[in-house]
Motif scaffolding. Structure first.
Motif, PDB file in Angstrom:
ATOM      1  N   PRO A   1      14.467  26.768  31.150  1.00  0.00           N
ATOM      2  CA  PRO A   1      13.712  27.724  31.974  1.00  0.00           C
ATOM      3  C   PRO A   1      14.215  27.720  33.414  1.00  0.00           C
ATOM      4  CG  PRO A   1      12.230  26.419  30.599  1.00  0.00           C
ATOM      5  CD  PRO A   1      13.592  25.821  30.447  1.00  0.00           C
ATOM      6  N   TYR A   2      14.469  28.914  33.930  1.00  0.00           N
ATOM      7  CA  TYR A   2      15.061  29.046  35.265  1.00  0.00           C
ATOM      8  C   TYR A   2      14.147  29.816  36.224  1.00  0.00           C
ATOM      9  CZ  TYR A   2      18.397  30.506  38.891  1.00  0.00           C
ATOM     10  OH  TYR A   2      19.023  30.736  40.086  1.00  0.00           O
ATOM     11  N   PHE A   3      13.561  30.924  35.759  1.00  0.00           N
ATOM     12  CA  PHE A   3      12.752  31.744  36.661  1.00  0.00           C
ATOM     13  C   PHE A   3      11.777  32.568  35.823  1.00  0.00           C
ATOM     14  CE2 PHE A   3      11.985  35.572  39.259  1.00  0.00           C
ATOM     15  CZ  PHE A   3      11.569  34.977  40.429  1.00  0.00           C
ATOM     16  N   LYS A   4      10.624  32.834  36.404  1.00  0.00           N
ATOM     17  CA  LYS A   4       9.645  33.715  35.761  1.00  0.00           C
ATOM     18  C   LYS A   4       9.320  34.866  36.711  1.00  0.00           C
ATOM     19  CE  LYS A   4       5.132  32.968  35.374  1.00  0.00           C
ATOM     20  NZ  LYS A   4       3.816  32.462  34.934  1.00  0.00           N
ATOM     21  N   PHE A   5       9.591  36.074  36.264  1.00  0.00           N
ATOM     22  CA  PHE A   5       9.296  37.260  37.068  1.00  0.00           C
ATOM     23  C   PHE A   5       8.014  37.901  36.539  1.00  0.00           C
ATOM     24  CE2 PHE A   5       9.485  41.909  37.412  1.00  0.00           C
ATOM     25  CZ  PHE A   5       9.553  42.052  38.783  1.00  0.00           C
ATOM     26  N   THR A   6       7.134  38.252  37.472  1.00  0.00           N
ATOM     27  CA  THR A   6       5.871  38.894  37.118  1.00  0.00           C
ATOM     28  C   THR A   6       5.891  40.343  37.595  1.00  0.00           C
ATOM     29  OG1 THR A   6       4.751  36.769  37.405  1.00  0.00           O
ATOM     30  CG2 THR A   6       3.370  38.750  37.281  1.00  0.00           C
ATOM     31  N   LEU A   7       5.475  41.246  36.744  1.00  0.00           N
ATOM     32  CA  LEU A   7       5.431  42.660  37.126  1.00  0.00           C
ATOM     33  C   LEU A   7       4.450  42.868  38.270  1.00  0.00           C
ATOM     34  CD1 LEU A   7       5.413  44.472  33.663  1.00  0.00           C
ATOM     35  CD2 LEU A   7       7.244  44.485  35.346  1.00  0.00           C
ATOM     36  N   PRO A   8       4.731  43.814  39.167  1.00  0.00           N
ATOM     37  CA  PRO A   8       3.783  44.094  40.258  1.00  0.00           C
ATOM     38  C   PRO A   8       2.428  44.515  39.699  1.00  0.00           C
ATOM     39  CG  PRO A   8       5.895  45.193  40.645  1.00  0.00           C
ATOM     40  CD  PRO A   8       5.935  44.662  39.255  1.00  0.00           C
TER      41      PRO A   8
ATOM     42  N   GLU B   1      19.647  38.908  41.305  1.00  0.00           N
ATOM     43  CA  GLU B   1      19.697  37.682  42.110  1.00  0.00           C
ATOM     44  C   GLU B   1      18.346  37.358  42.734  1.00  0.00           C
ATOM     45  OE1 GLU B   1      24.326  37.658  43.553  1.00  0.00           O
ATOM     46  OE2 GLU B   1      22.929  38.929  44.671  1.00  0.00           O
ATOM     47  N   ALA B   2      17.745  38.324  43.418  1.00  0.00           N
ATOM     48  CA  ALA B   2      16.455  38.075  44.077  1.00  0.00           C
ATOM     49  C   ALA B   2      15.269  38.462  43.206  1.00  0.00           C
ATOM     50  CB  ALA B   2      16.388  38.870  45.390  1.00  0.00           C
ATOM     51  N   PHE B   3      15.518  39.161  42.088  1.00  0.00           N
ATOM     52  CA  PHE B   3      14.459  39.632  41.197  1.00  0.00           C
ATOM     53  C   PHE B   3      13.416  40.454  41.949  1.00  0.00           C
ATOM     54  CE2 PHE B   3      16.303  36.348  38.548  1.00  0.00           C
ATOM     55  CZ  PHE B   3      16.347  36.978  37.313  1.00  0.00           C
ATOM     56  N   THR B   4      13.919  41.379  42.744  1.00  0.00           N
ATOM     57  CA  THR B   4      13.067  42.363  43.410  1.00  0.00           C
ATOM     58  C   THR B   4      13.267  43.716  42.737  1.00  0.00           C
ATOM     59  OG1 THR B   4      14.817  42.771  45.023  1.00  0.00           O
ATOM     60  CG2 THR B   4      13.125  41.154  45.621  1.00  0.00           C
ATOM     61  N   VAL B   5      12.325  44.602  42.946  1.00  0.00           N
ATOM     62  CA  VAL B   5      12.386  45.927  42.322  1.00  0.00           C
ATOM     63  C   VAL B   5      13.327  46.808  43.140  1.00  0.00           C
ATOM     64  CG1 VAL B   5      11.068  47.966  41.634  1.00  0.00           C
ATOM     65  CG2 VAL B   5      10.064  45.677  41.395  1.00  0.00           C
ATOM     66  N   LEU B   6      14.455  47.188  42.538  1.00  0.00           N
ATOM     67  CA  LEU B   6      15.407  48.065  43.215  1.00  0.00           C
ATOM     68  C   LEU B   6      15.005  49.533  43.102  1.00  0.00           C
ATOM     69  CD1 LEU B   6      18.794  46.470  42.063  1.00  0.00           C
ATOM     70  CD2 LEU B   6      17.666  46.204  44.279  1.00  0.00           C
TER      71      LEU B   6
END
Length: 597
Positions: free
Chosen positions: A123-130, A238-243
């Motif tokens: 496990p490396y990262f967990k992204f949560t939807l806005p 990389e930053a897991f932001t919404v483009l």
């Protein structure tokens, strides 16, 4: 361990004939009916996770549907690693998120509102939807319940009214669960959760990857996800932001992405409302492309064509502009779809798994191969597995795992295996170029379209009027060979035989009545006495029995040797009445000249 070391004899297939053409193209490498893999095509991937040139199989196992969900990685046919997943997975993708050496991809697993990213199988990262905006009325109701201003019965009635006015998607999960409870359980549920801040979270329905700036195999890719809130998100790797965020009219279920994010890209989305939409770079809303007649169960993009499998057992192909190109009718329901892209051979086809335990391979609209399996296929991936480039990995409805390898000598012919029209029928006609006359005529029709249409309608009405007048005249004068009088249902036929100058005229009469005979009828003739002479000018007709054919003959002699012909009219009359019952008109042939020897 290479997948080559696990190759078995082709006779492992129980349903396939080893001598058949389909079986000759594939080697049965592995079949495990008790692998306990319950998954779909969207939850399978093939990737080189360690940079050693050996591709692994990544499967997001659905487990029982409520627990025992796991991310499994197979090296060859051996389970190499597994990680527990909290919620049901909806998609698995592998992508490169950085430029570090060695070049190893990360695994993204979409599950609920989260994307779990694994690097080196950890496990490396967990992204949560806005989070979504909560309905203000719903927020106010829970605030009042928290302050004990309303009881649970009033809260239930107000939330149920709010659900009816809008839809279930406008309420949070807490409110929907609250409405599902009994009256006795509602108060306990409200006391537990009313002090917790109200949040509204969506879930992921589909996922794909999009190359960011370069089209290389190991280039950095963005994640593209579709959500239950009818939105498409493009995430920075990389930053897991919404483009980018784009909206759809309905919930997306299948997605195909092509292009580069920094240059130009196109996203083709199949939604729950049975429509296909396209999205481009810079667009905020989707452009409708196709409205299907049945719900889609799979979507693949091959070149500039969109191939869609539907619930009505059809495989349909459309262009990117929405033009329907062809439709193939399948023998069973579609369970899964996949893309067969063999880059070494430059071969692209669509794999269609059917409910009758067959996998059809279609190149364009032609069926080029049929693979028989032991169970209905629910998930499939074609690509490099182990060190084999042409491997087909399939999971079945019963949880089995099937691995087949494409033979190096296999050739897919450019013809349809099923019976149908010849290939020449699909060749385009050599349509000539537009001439100046054609262009001028088109311009004239475009400029005078209204007047030409009025003239056409005027001539059409005149034609109808003249036809009606002629029909009425024929009825009044009994000029038709079938009687319109219900009391005298007669049918008249006449034929002429011979080459001249003497002809044989045969008149046929039939009483079409059910039981009433016809009496007191006579047959009379009208002709030009300067051209013809008849042996019998008047024929007395005996009683006509219903249903029988009666023939009456007479000789016609042509009196002119100049090659002139005329008509002879045959009348059927009742004695004492000068109006004919029925009439026949005979066009006499030109008489041959008399040869004197």
């Amino acid at each position: 361990m290479s997948i080559q070391s696990d190759v078995k004899s082709p006779d492992i297939s129980r349903n396939a004939d080893p001598s058949s053409e389909a079986n000759s193209k594939w080697l049965d490498a592995h079949y495990d009916p008790v692998a306990s893999l319950y998954t779909f095509t969207s939850c399978m991937a093939l990737s080189d996770l360690h940079g050693d040139g050996e591709n692994k199989l990544i499967v997001a196992d659905l487990g029982t549907g409520s627990y025992d969900m796991k991310l499994k990685v197979y090296k060859g046919t051996t389970l190499m690693s597994e990680n527990a997943i909290i919620d049901l997975p909806t998609g698995v993708s592998t992508f490169f998120m950085d430029t570090n050496e060695p070049r190893t991809p990360a695994i993204a697993v979409a599950s609920g509102p989260y994307i779990y990213v694994y690097k080196n199988l950890r496990p490396y990262f967990k992204f949560t939807l806005p989070p979504l905006e909560v309905n203000p009325v719903e927020q106010d109701l829970w605030n009042q319940a928290r302050d004990d201003k309303i009881d649970v019965r009033v809260l239930r009635e107000m939330l149920d009214s709010l659900r009816r006015e809008s839809n279930e998607g406008s309420l949070t999960v807490r409110s929907l669960r609250f409405l599902m409870l009994d009256i006795e359980q509602m108060e306990t549920f409200a006391n537990i959760h009313k002090h917790t801040p109200l949040k509204k979270q969506t879930v992921i329905t589909c996922m794909d990857t999009l190359k960011k700036s370069m089209a290389d195999e190991d280039a950095i890719s963005c994640l593209v996800i579709g959500t239950e809130s009818k939105d498409i998100y493009v995430l920075d790797p990389e930053a897991f932001t919404v483009l980018a965020k784009m909206s759809l009219p309905s919930v997306p279920v299948f997605m195909s992405v092509s292009g580069l994010y920094d240059v130009e890209f196109r996203i083709v989305v199949s939604c729950r409302n049975g429509c296909i939409y396209t999205l481009k770079r810079g667009s905020k809303t989707a452009k409708p492309c196709v409205e299907l007649g049945s719900q889609p169960v799979g979507l693949q993009r091959v070149g500039k064509n969109i191939i869609i499998g539907c619930m009505d057992q059809t495989l349909q192909c459309y262009s990117l502009k929405g033009k329907k190109l062809w439709t193939v009718y399948l023998p069973a329901n579609i369970c899964s779809m996949g893309l067969m892209d063999h880059k070494q051979r430059g071969f692209k086809a669509v794999l269609v798994g059917l409910n009758n335990c067959d996998v059809h391979v279609y190149r364009d609209k032609y069926l080029v191969n049929v693979i028989n399996t032991q169970d209905a296929v629910t998930g499939m991936q074609f690509g490099r597995f182990g060190r084999e480039d042409g491997a087909l990995v399939m999971t079945t409805k019963g949880g089995g795992l099937i691995v087949k390898i494409l033979r190096r000598s296999a050739v897919f012919e450019e013809k349809d295996m099923s019976a149908g029209p010849p290939a020449s029928q699909n060749q385009k006609l050599n349509v000539p170029k537009k001439t100046k006359l054609f262009v001028d005529q088109t311009m004239r029709e475009r400029e005078n379209g209204t007047g030409m249409h009025r003239m056409f309608q005027h001539d059409l009405y005149r034609l109808r009027l003249n036809t009606a007048r002629a029909f009425v005249k024929a009825l009044d004068n009994s000029l038709n060979p079938i009687s319109t009088n219900p009391q005298e249902p007669l049918k008249l036929s006449a034929q002429i035989q011979g080459i001249g100058p003497t002809f044989k005229l045969t008149v046929g009469l039939q009483n079409a009545s059910a039981s009433t005979p016809s009496l007191n009828l006579i047959i009379s003739f009208q002709y030009d006495d300067k051209l013809y002479s008849l042996q019998k000018n008047l024929i007395h007709v005996p009683m006509l029995i219903p249903g029988l054919n009666y023939n009456f003959e007479t000789l016609v002699e042509c009196l002119n040797d100049k090659g002139i012909s005329d008509t002879v009219k045959v009348f059927v009359l009742r004695q004492g009445n000068n109006i004919p019952l029925i009439t026949a008109v005979i066009n006499m042939p030109v008489s041959e000249s008399v040869i004197v020897v």
